[in-house]
Scaffold this motif. Sequence first.
Motif, PDB file in Angstrom:
ATOM      1  N   LYS A   1      -1.147  12.388  -0.005  1.00 47.94           N
ATOM      2  CA  LYS A   1      -0.077  11.390   0.111  1.00 47.94           C
ATOM      3  C   LYS A   1       0.251  11.385   1.666  1.00 47.94           C
ATOM      4  CE  LYS A   1       4.841  10.576  -0.369  1.00 47.94           C
ATOM      5  NZ  LYS A   1       6.062  11.064  -0.919  1.00 47.94           N
ATOM      6  N   VAL A   2       0.506  12.453   2.239  1.00 46.19           N
ATOM      7  CA  VAL A   2       0.664  12.704   3.661  1.00 46.19           C
ATOM      8  C   VAL A   2      -0.647  12.099   4.727  1.00 46.19           C
ATOM      9  CG1 VAL A   2       0.660  14.245   5.577  1.00 46.19           C
ATOM     10  CG2 VAL A   2       2.062  14.724   3.749  1.00 46.19           C
ATOM     11  N   ARG A   3      -1.919  12.513   4.145  1.00 43.70           N
ATOM     12  CA  ARG A   3      -3.264  11.794   5.009  1.00 43.70           C
ATOM     13  C   ARG A   3      -3.121  10.152   4.464  1.00 43.70           C
ATOM     14  NH1 ARG A   3      -8.836  13.162   2.700  1.00 43.70           N
ATOM     15  NH2 ARG A   3      -7.952  11.995   0.765  1.00 43.70           N
ATOM     16  N   TYR A   4      -2.797   9.790   3.422  1.00 42.93           N
ATOM     17  CA  TYR A   4      -3.095   8.443   3.356  1.00 42.93           C
ATOM     18  C   TYR A   4      -1.722   7.520   4.041  1.00 42.93           C
ATOM     19  CZ  TYR A   4      -6.270   9.249  -0.567  1.00 42.93           C
ATOM     20  OH  TYR A   4      -7.348   9.678  -1.351  1.00 42.93           O
ATOM     21  N   LEU A   5      -0.709   8.102   4.089  1.00 40.13           N
ATOM     22  CA  LEU A   5       0.541   7.474   4.754  1.00 40.13           C
ATOM     23  C   LEU A   5       0.217   7.659   6.197  1.00 40.13           C
ATOM     24  CD1 LEU A   5       3.490   8.512   2.824  1.00 40.13           C
ATOM     25  CD2 LEU A   5       2.330   6.224   2.919  1.00 40.13           C
ATOM     26  N   GLY A   6      -0.574   8.487   6.721  1.00 35.72           N
ATOM     27  CA  GLY A   6      -0.645   8.928   8.219  1.00 35.72           C
ATOM     28  C   GLY A   6      -1.665   7.808   8.580  1.00 35.72           C
ATOM     29  N   GLY A   7      -2.785   7.507   7.685  1.00 34.83           N
ATOM     30  CA  GLY A   7      -3.815   6.625   7.955  1.00 34.83           C
ATOM     31  C   GLY A   7      -2.985   5.117   7.856  1.00 34.83           C
ATOM     32  N   LEU A   8      -2.220   4.862   7.168  1.00 31.57           N
ATOM     33  CA  LEU A   8      -1.552   3.537   7.277  1.00 31.57           C
ATOM     34  C   LEU A   8      -0.671   3.422   8.308  1.00 31.57           C
ATOM     35  CD1 LEU A   8      -1.024   0.912   5.614  1.00 31.57           C
ATOM     36  CD2 LEU A   8       1.083   2.253   4.547  1.00 31.57           C
ATOM     37  N   ASP A   9      -0.106   4.475   8.929  1.00 28.14           N
ATOM     38  CA  ASP A   9       0.767   4.525  10.374  1.00 28.14           C
ATOM     39  C   ASP A   9      -0.299   4.013  11.499  1.00 28.14           C
ATOM     40  OD1 ASP A   9       3.223   4.614   9.056  1.00 28.14           O
ATOM     41  OD2 ASP A   9       3.252   7.040   9.345  1.00 28.14           O
ATOM     42  N   ALA A  10      -1.483   4.886  11.375  1.00 26.87           N
ATOM     43  CA  ALA A  10      -2.396   4.658  12.367  1.00 26.87           C
ATOM     44  C   ALA A  10      -2.770   3.415  12.203  1.00 26.87           C
ATOM     45  CB  ALA A  10      -3.602   5.822  12.159  1.00 26.87           C
ATOM     46  N   ALA A  11      -3.180   2.937  11.009  1.00 22.32           N
ATOM     47  CA  ALA A  11      -3.748   1.285  11.016  1.00 22.32           C
ATOM     48  C   ALA A  11      -2.689   0.525  11.591  1.00 22.32           C
ATOM     49  CB  ALA A  11      -4.028   1.077   9.818  1.00 22.32           C
ATOM     50  N   TRP A  12      -1.471   0.664  11.531  1.00 25.96           N
ATOM     51  CA  TRP A  12      -0.314  -0.244  11.940  1.00 25.96           C
ATOM     52  C   TRP A  12      -0.169  -0.035  13.288  1.00 25.96           C
ATOM     53  CZ3 TRP A  12       1.983  -4.143   9.787  1.00 25.96           C
ATOM     54  CH2 TRP A  12       3.132  -4.588  10.399  1.00 25.96           C
ATOM     55  N   LYS A  13      -0.442   1.054  13.974  1.00 17.76           N
ATOM     56  CA  LYS A  13      -0.654   1.262  15.355  1.00 17.76           C
ATOM     57  C   LYS A  13      -1.564   0.783  16.030  1.00 17.76           C
ATOM     58  CE  LYS A  13       2.204   5.261  15.316  1.00 17.76           C
ATOM     59  NZ  LYS A  13       2.488   6.808  15.521  1.00 17.76           N
ATOM     60  N   ARG A  14      -2.723   0.419  15.564  1.00 13.86           N
ATOM     61  CA  ARG A  14      -4.050  -0.113  15.934  1.00 13.86           C
ATOM     62  C   ARG A  14      -3.765  -1.627  16.060  1.00 13.86           C
ATOM     63  NH1 ARG A  14      -6.723   3.091  12.253  1.00 13.86           N
ATOM     64  NH2 ARG A  14      -7.289   1.539  11.178  1.00 13.86           N
ATOM     65  N   ARG A  15      -2.954  -2.162  15.402  1.00 18.70           N
ATOM     66  CA  ARG A  15      -2.466  -3.568  15.242  1.00 18.70           C
ATOM     67  C   ARG A  15      -1.781  -4.071  16.394  1.00 18.70           C
ATOM     68  NH1 ARG A  15       0.545  -6.498  13.024  1.00 18.70           N
ATOM     69  NH2 ARG A  15      -0.659  -8.187  12.384  1.00 18.70           N
ATOM     70  N   GLU A  16      -1.049  -2.971  17.218  1.00 20.16           N
ATOM     71  CA  GLU A  16      -0.121  -3.282  18.207  1.00 20.16           C
ATOM     72  C   GLU A  16      -0.846  -3.165  19.614  1.00 20.16           C
ATOM     73  OE1 GLU A  16       2.616   0.069  17.868  1.00 20.16           O
ATOM     74  OE2 GLU A  16       3.697  -0.972  16.042  1.00 20.16           O
ATOM     75  N   ASN A  17      -2.266  -2.664  19.603  1.00 22.09           N
ATOM     76  CA  ASN A  17      -3.073  -2.607  20.646  1.00 22.09           C
ATOM     77  C   ASN A  17      -3.718  -4.075  20.865  1.00 22.09           C
ATOM     78  OD1 ASN A  17      -2.118  -0.244  21.389  1.00 22.09           O
ATOM     79  ND2 ASN A  17      -3.830   0.815  20.293  1.00 22.09           N
TER      80      ASN A  17
ATOM     81  N   ILE B   1       0.902  -1.161  -0.007  1.00 24.36           N
ATOM     82  CA  ILE B   1       0.142  -0.037   0.042  1.00 24.36           C
ATOM     83  C   ILE B   1       1.008   1.220   0.146  1.00 24.36           C
ATOM     84  CG2 ILE B   1      -1.754   1.252   1.397  1.00 24.36           C
ATOM     85  CD1 ILE B   1      -2.908  -1.266   2.223  1.00 24.36           C
ATOM     86  N   ARG B   2       1.987   1.385   0.884  1.00 25.00           N
ATOM     87  CA  ARG B   2       2.836   2.288   0.708  1.00 25.00           C
ATOM     88  C   ARG B   2       3.380   2.702  -0.391  1.00 25.00           C
ATOM     89  NH1 ARG B   2       4.752   4.864   5.339  1.00 25.00           N
ATOM     90  NH2 ARG B   2       4.147   2.868   6.499  1.00 25.00           N
ATOM     91  N   SER B   3       3.945   1.681  -1.259  1.00 23.10           N
ATOM     92  CA  SER B   3       4.351   1.760  -2.474  1.00 23.10           C
ATOM     93  C   SER B   3       3.456   2.310  -3.610  1.00 23.10           C
ATOM     94  CB  SER B   3       4.876   0.357  -3.033  1.00 23.10           C
ATOM     95  OG  SER B   3       6.132  -0.082  -2.224  1.00 23.10           O
ATOM     96  N   PHE B   4       2.415   1.903  -3.477  1.00 25.39           N
ATOM     97  CA  PHE B   4       1.093   2.303  -4.410  1.00 25.39           C
ATOM     98  C   PHE B   4       0.977   3.666  -4.062  1.00 25.39           C
ATOM     99  CE2 PHE B   4      -3.691   2.700  -5.085  1.00 25.39           C
ATOM    100  CZ  PHE B   4      -3.719   2.504  -6.448  1.00 25.39           C
ATOM    101  N   ILE B   5       0.787   4.232  -2.756  1.00 22.88           N
ATOM    102  CA  ILE B   5       0.453   5.535  -2.469  1.00 22.88           C
ATOM    103  C   ILE B   5       1.774   6.318  -3.195  1.00 22.88           C
ATOM    104  CG2 ILE B   5       0.521   7.279  -0.664  1.00 22.88           C
ATOM    105  CD1 ILE B   5      -0.863   5.049   1.045  1.00 22.88           C
ATOM    106  N   GLU B   6       3.022   5.904  -3.004  1.00 19.94           N
ATOM    107  CA  GLU B   6       4.138   6.506  -3.489  1.00 19.94           C
ATOM    108  C   GLU B   6       3.881   6.635  -5.110  1.00 19.94           C
ATOM    109  OE1 GLU B   6       6.455   8.320  -1.945  1.00 19.94           O
ATOM    110  OE2 GLU B   6       6.155   7.516   0.102  1.00 19.94           O
ATOM    111  N   MET B   7       3.516   5.594  -5.964  1.00 19.27           N
ATOM    112  CA  MET B   7       3.481   5.700  -7.174  1.00 19.27           C
ATOM    113  C   MET B   7       2.265   6.781  -7.607  1.00 19.27           C
ATOM    114  SD  MET B   7       4.020   1.893  -8.769  1.00 19.27           S
ATOM    115  CE  MET B   7       2.880   1.032  -7.702  1.00 19.27           C
ATOM    116  N   LEU B   8       1.005   6.635  -6.907  1.00 21.00           N
ATOM    117  CA  LEU B   8      -0.059   7.689  -7.107  1.00 21.00           C
ATOM    118  C   LEU B   8       0.659   9.065  -6.967  1.00 21.00           C
ATOM    119  CD1 LEU B   8      -2.994   6.289  -4.950  1.00 21.00           C
ATOM    120  CD2 LEU B   8      -2.764   6.218  -7.725  1.00 21.00           C
ATOM    121  N   PHE B   9       1.435   9.491  -6.256  1.00 18.32           N
ATOM    122  CA  PHE B   9       2.026  10.616  -5.910  1.00 18.32           C
ATOM    123  C   PHE B   9       2.910  10.904  -7.168  1.00 18.32           C
ATOM    124  CE2 PHE B   9       5.215  13.417  -4.380  1.00 18.32           C
ATOM    125  CZ  PHE B   9       4.565  14.556  -4.217  1.00 18.32           C
ATOM    126  N   ALA B  10       3.885  10.055  -7.294  1.00 18.57           N
ATOM    127  CA  ALA B  10       4.743   9.997  -8.489  1.00 18.57           C
ATOM    128  C   ALA B  10       4.284  10.430  -9.845  1.00 18.57           C
ATOM    129  CB  ALA B  10       5.696   8.995  -8.322  1.00 18.57           C
TER     130      ALA B  10
END
Length: 76
Positions: free
Chosen positions: A60-76, A42-51
């Motif tokens: 891009k920042v919003r989507y990557l922030g959402g991805l980081d937030a999703a990853w953090k929710r996994r940790e809980n 997903i991160r690569s896809f977002i980077e390609m969309l931006f590129a």
Amino acid sequence: MAMVNKEHGSLTLSQQAKLMSEIDAVAKIEDDELAEANAEEIRSFIEMLFAFGFIRSDHKVRYLGGLDAAWKRREN
């Protein structure tokens, strides 16, 4: 008459919703390796969309922030 999005390179609302759904799904994957692989894809896809100009830097920042937030929710 159908409305046409005149803004070059922008995602439709349904495309944005699909991307956000895929980002959110990372939080629900139980297998760590699979979750990590999906997040990287997903991160690569977002980077390609931006590129290629399909999203602006603020999206891009919003989507990557959402991805980081999703990853953090996994940790809980």
